[in-house]
Design a protein around this motif. Structure first.
Motif, PDB file in Angstrom:
ATOM      1  N   LEU A  17       0.831  -1.200   0.000  1.00 27.57           N
ATOM      2  CA  LEU A  17       0.000   0.000   0.000  1.00 27.57           C
ATOM      3  C   LEU A  17       0.870   1.256   0.000  1.00 27.57           C
ATOM      4  N   PHE A  18       1.922   1.233   0.821  1.00 33.13           N
ATOM      5  CA  PHE A  18       2.815   2.386   0.889  1.00 33.13           C
ATOM      6  C   PHE A  18       3.461   2.643  -0.474  1.00 33.13           C
ATOM      7  N   ARG A  19       3.952   1.558  -1.117  1.00 32.21           N
ATOM      8  CA  ARG A  19       4.595   1.715  -2.428  1.00 32.21           C
ATOM      9  C   ARG A  19       3.596   2.196  -3.474  1.00 32.21           C
ATOM     10  N   PHE A  20       2.374   1.701  -3.381  1.00 36.07           N
ATOM     11  CA  PHE A  20       1.310   2.130  -4.292  1.00 36.07           C
ATOM     12  C   PHE A  20       1.042   3.629  -4.143  1.00 36.07           C
ATOM     13  N   LEU A  21       0.863   4.067  -2.896  1.00 35.94           N
ATOM     14  CA  LEU A  21       0.570   5.487  -2.641  1.00 35.94           C
ATOM     15  C   LEU A  21       1.762   6.368  -3.017  1.00 35.94           C
ATOM     16  N   PHE A  22       2.970   5.887  -2.734  1.00 35.41           N
ATOM     17  CA  PHE A  22       4.151   6.681  -3.057  1.00 35.41           C
ATOM     18  C   PHE A  22       4.296   6.821  -4.571  1.00 35.41           C
ATOM     19  N   GLY A  23       3.905   5.794  -5.331  1.00 36.58           N
ATOM     20  CA  GLY A  23       3.956   5.884  -6.792  1.00 36.58           C
ATOM     21  C   GLY A  23       3.034   6.978  -7.305  1.00 36.58           C
ATOM     22  N   ILE A  24       1.844   7.076  -6.696  1.00 40.00           N
ATOM     23  CA  ILE A  24       0.909   8.136  -7.084  1.00 40.00           C
ATOM     24  C   ILE A  24       1.469   9.501  -6.703  1.00 40.00           C
ATOM     25  N   VAL A  25       2.018   9.587  -5.478  1.00 42.13           N
ATOM     26  CA  VAL A  25       2.616  10.849  -5.017  1.00 42.13           C
ATOM     27  C   VAL A  25       3.768  11.261  -5.921  1.00 42.13           C
ATOM     28  N   LEU A  26       4.544  10.287  -6.376  1.00 39.88           N
ATOM     29  CA  LEU A  26       5.669  10.589  -7.273  1.00 39.88           C
ATOM     30  C   LEU A  26       5.180  11.249  -8.555  1.00 39.88           C
ATOM     31  N   THR A  27       4.092  10.746  -9.132  1.00 41.94           N
ATOM     32  CA  THR A  27       3.562  11.377 -10.353  1.00 41.94           C
ATOM     33  C   THR A  27       3.025  12.776 -10.049  1.00 41.94           C
ATOM     34  N   MET A  28       2.501  12.968  -8.834  1.00 43.76           N
ATOM     35  CA  MET A  28       2.050  14.306  -8.431  1.00 43.76           C
ATOM     36  C   MET A  28       3.231  15.272  -8.331  1.00 43.76           C
ATOM     37  N   ILE A  29       4.338  14.777  -7.778  1.00 45.02           N
ATOM     38  CA  ILE A  29       5.532  15.623  -7.633  1.00 45.02           C
ATOM     39  C   ILE A  29       6.050  16.052  -8.998  1.00 45.02           C
ATOM     40  N   PHE A  30       6.120  15.105  -9.932  1.00 43.70           N
ATOM     41  CA  PHE A  30       6.564  15.437 -11.281  1.00 43.70           C
ATOM     42  C   PHE A  30       5.597  16.410 -11.954  1.00 43.70           C
ATOM     43  N   ALA A  31       4.295  16.210 -11.722  1.00 48.70           N
ATOM     44  CA  ALA A  31       3.294  17.109 -12.302  1.00 48.70           C
ATOM     45  C   ALA A  31       3.484  18.536 -11.776  1.00 48.70           C
ATOM     46  N   LEU A  32       3.700  18.659 -10.464  1.00 46.71           N
ATOM     47  CA  LEU A  32       3.933  19.983  -9.877  1.00 46.71           C
ATOM     48  C   LEU A  32       5.221  20.602 -10.421  1.00 46.71           C
ATOM     49  N   ALA A  33       6.241  19.759 -10.597  1.00 44.35           N
ATOM     50  CA  ALA A  33       7.503  20.246 -11.174  1.00 44.35           C
ATOM     51  C   ALA A  33       7.285  20.727 -12.607  1.00 44.35           C
ATOM     52  N   GLY A  34       6.404  20.031 -13.339  1.00 44.73           N
ATOM     53  CA  GLY A  34       6.068  20.455 -14.693  1.00 44.73           C
ATOM     54  C   GLY A  34       5.396  21.812 -14.711  1.00 44.73           C
ATOM     55  N   TYR A  35       4.524  22.043 -13.725  1.00 40.17           N
ATOM     56  CA  TYR A  35       3.882  23.360 -13.617  1.00 40.17           C
ATOM     57  C   TYR A  35       4.923  24.427 -13.300  1.00 40.17           C
ATOM     58  N   GLY A  36       5.899  24.064 -12.474  1.00 42.15           N
ATOM     59  CA  GLY A  36       6.963  25.015 -12.158  1.00 42.15           C
ATOM     60  C   GLY A  36       7.812  25.327 -13.381  1.00 42.15           C
ATOM     61  N   LEU A  37       8.175  24.306 -14.134  1.00 37.98           N
ATOM     62  CA  LEU A  37       8.964  24.513 -15.358  1.00 37.98           C
ATOM     63  C   LEU A  37       8.183  25.331 -16.375  1.00 37.98           C
ATOM     64  N   ASN A  38       6.877  25.166 -16.356  1.00 40.40           N
ATOM     65  CA  ASN A  38       6.018  25.920 -17.280  1.00 40.40           C
ATOM     66  C   ASN A  38       6.081  27.419 -17.042  1.00 40.40           C
ATOM     67  N   GLU A  39       6.507  27.830 -15.841  1.00 38.10           N
ATOM     68  CA  GLU A  39       6.613  29.249 -15.528  1.00 38.10           C
ATOM     69  C   GLU A  39       7.914  29.866 -16.043  1.00 38.10           C
ATOM     70  N   VAL A  40       8.849  29.026 -16.461  1.00 39.13           N
ATOM     71  CA  VAL A  40      10.116  29.522 -17.008  1.00 39.13           C
ATOM     72  C   VAL A  40       9.871  30.098 -18.402  1.00 39.13           C
ATOM     73  N   PRO A  41      10.379  31.305 -18.679  1.00 42.21           N
ATOM     74  CA  PRO A  41      10.164  31.912 -20.006  1.00 42.21           C
ATOM     75  C   PRO A  41      10.536  30.955 -21.134  1.00 42.21           C
ATOM     76  N   GLY A  42       9.630  30.837 -22.093  1.00 36.93           N
ATOM     77  CA  GLY A  42       9.842  29.944 -23.223  1.00 36.93           C
ATOM     78  C   GLY A  42       9.086  28.637 -23.063  1.00 36.93           C
ATOM     79  N   PHE A  43       9.122  28.078 -21.847  1.00 40.57           N
ATOM     80  CA  PHE A  43       8.447  26.808 -21.618  1.00 40.57           C
ATOM     81  C   PHE A  43       6.930  26.972 -21.502  1.00 40.57           C
ATOM     82  N   HIS A  44       6.468  28.194 -21.201  1.00 40.31           N
ATOM     83  CA  HIS A  44       5.021  28.390 -21.050  1.00 40.31           C
ATOM     84  C   HIS A  44       4.275  28.179 -22.360  1.00 40.31           C
ATOM     85  N   TYR A  45       4.965  28.244 -23.481  1.00 39.60           N
ATOM     86  CA  TYR A  45       4.330  27.962 -24.758  1.00 39.60           C
ATOM     87  C   TYR A  45       3.997  26.472 -24.892  1.00 39.60           C
TER      88      TYR A  45
END
Length: 341
Positions: A17-45
């Motif tokens: 269960l822990f590994r299952f939940l952590f796998g979901i959290v990991l995709t959330m972390i990457f998604a949030l990082a993607g939103y952060g990268l999207n704020e960098v000039p050029g990447f917002h396109y």
């Protein structure tokens, strides 16, 4: 002894269960990082979805696939993806398409049919990967990443093809949207004509909005209406693909076409958003906007899960010819729709 065995089983289940939940959290972390990268000039396109998937692919190349949390990652790539497709239906206003966009809908049909058939034909000529090229044709004709994500379970496409298709659509669509905005002042089109052209030719809703917004509110409204018609066509296209998969025997022996509950949910959400919300149930624009943001975030998590399956070696071997096919199809589609506006 019995209690000891039960205790061990409990710990094992707790670990899973822990590994299952952590796998979901990991995709959330990457998604949030993607939103952060999207704020960098050029990447917002490019958008957060493609940014997050790029980070996931990069992680895979540097540190490998996180096998220990595979179950959670696959949950994001499959189950959360289908949930996002259901919520995506709220973006489609069927009432507007049926009552105000029937003329545009005929043009949308032409776009979808041409994009799919020409892409498949060109892929055969170039000997490009057939499965990936079909996904790209559907993404080009309908609504980009969302269309690819919606049809990939029906076509039994693997996660790698889906992720590569989404990445290529995001890349090419962004380039074309920027070119539209650069060329607009010199085009012999009215603002309304330009909006229609954007809506019936560009890949994603975000690309359409990016290209049409500089031409004014009227152009943007027409562009989005035309684009919604193409989203609407995802419904009949999906059922046609299910029929085609059964009829042509593309399914493996002994397997069945997966129940399209997410497609039924997509239709239900579309009906809800078109005929119930705002008429019988008061829903604030703020809530609808939050639901739209949630949909995008869920779709981004799903693309992270798929991106973790992609290797650079596969990209080099598999993606170059489909990218060429996608680019040629997009250029011809833009040209044909331009002369018919």
């Amino acid at each position: 002894m019995k209690s000891h065995i039960q205790h061990v089983k409990f710990l094992l289940n707790k670990g899973r269960l822990f590994r299952f939940l952590f796998g979901i959290v990991l995709t959330m972390i990457f998604a949030l990082a993607g939103y952060g990268l999207n704020e960098v000039p050029g990447f917002h396109y490019v958008g957060p979805l493609a940014c997050a998937m790029f980070l996931a692919i990069l992680y895979r190349q540097l540190w490998g696939y996180p096998e220990a949390v595979r179950s959670g990652i696959e949950f994001s790539a499959k189950k959360i993806l289908r949930g996002a497709i259901v919520l995506y239906g709220l973006k489609l206003n069927m009432d507007d398409v049926i009552h105000h966009g029937l003329g545009l809908l005929l043009r949308d049909v032409g776009t979808v049919v041409f994009a799919i058939l020409f892409t498949v034909w060109l892929a055969k000529r170039f000997k490009a990967d057939a499965s990936l090229s079909l996904l790209l044709g559907i993404g080009t004709g309908v609504c980009g990443a969302a269309a690819i994500a919606a049809v990939s379970p029906i076509l039994k496409s693997d996660d790698e093809d889906t992720a590569i298709g989404v990445g290529l659509i995001a890349l090419v669509g962004t380039v074309f949207a920027i070119l539209f905005t650069v060329l607009r002042p010199w085009l012999p089109l009215t603002d309304i004509q330009y909006g229609i052209w954007s809506g019936i030719s560009l890949h994603e809703i975000a690309h359409v909005a990016l290209a049409a917004a500089p031409a004014g509110q009227d152009a943007l409204a027409m562009a989005l209406l035309a684009k919604l018609g193409r989203v609407f066509l995802l419904i009949p296209l999906s059922f046609i693909l299910m029929y085609w998969m059964k009829r042509t025997g593309k399914m493996r022996t002994g397997t069945k076409v997966e129940s399209p509950w997410f497609l039924i949910g997509f239709i239900a959400a579309s009906i809800l958003g078109s005929y119930v919300f705002g008429k019988y149930i008061v829903v604030s624009p703020k809530l609808m906007n939050e639901l739209s943001q949630l949909t995008t975030f869920m779709l981004t998590m799903a693309m992270v899960g798929m991106g973790l399956n992609v290797s650079f070696k596969t990209l080099r071997e598999k993606a170059m010819l489909p990218l060429l096919v996608l680019s040629i199809t997009s250029i011809i589609l833009v040209g044909l729709t331009f002369v018919t506006v």
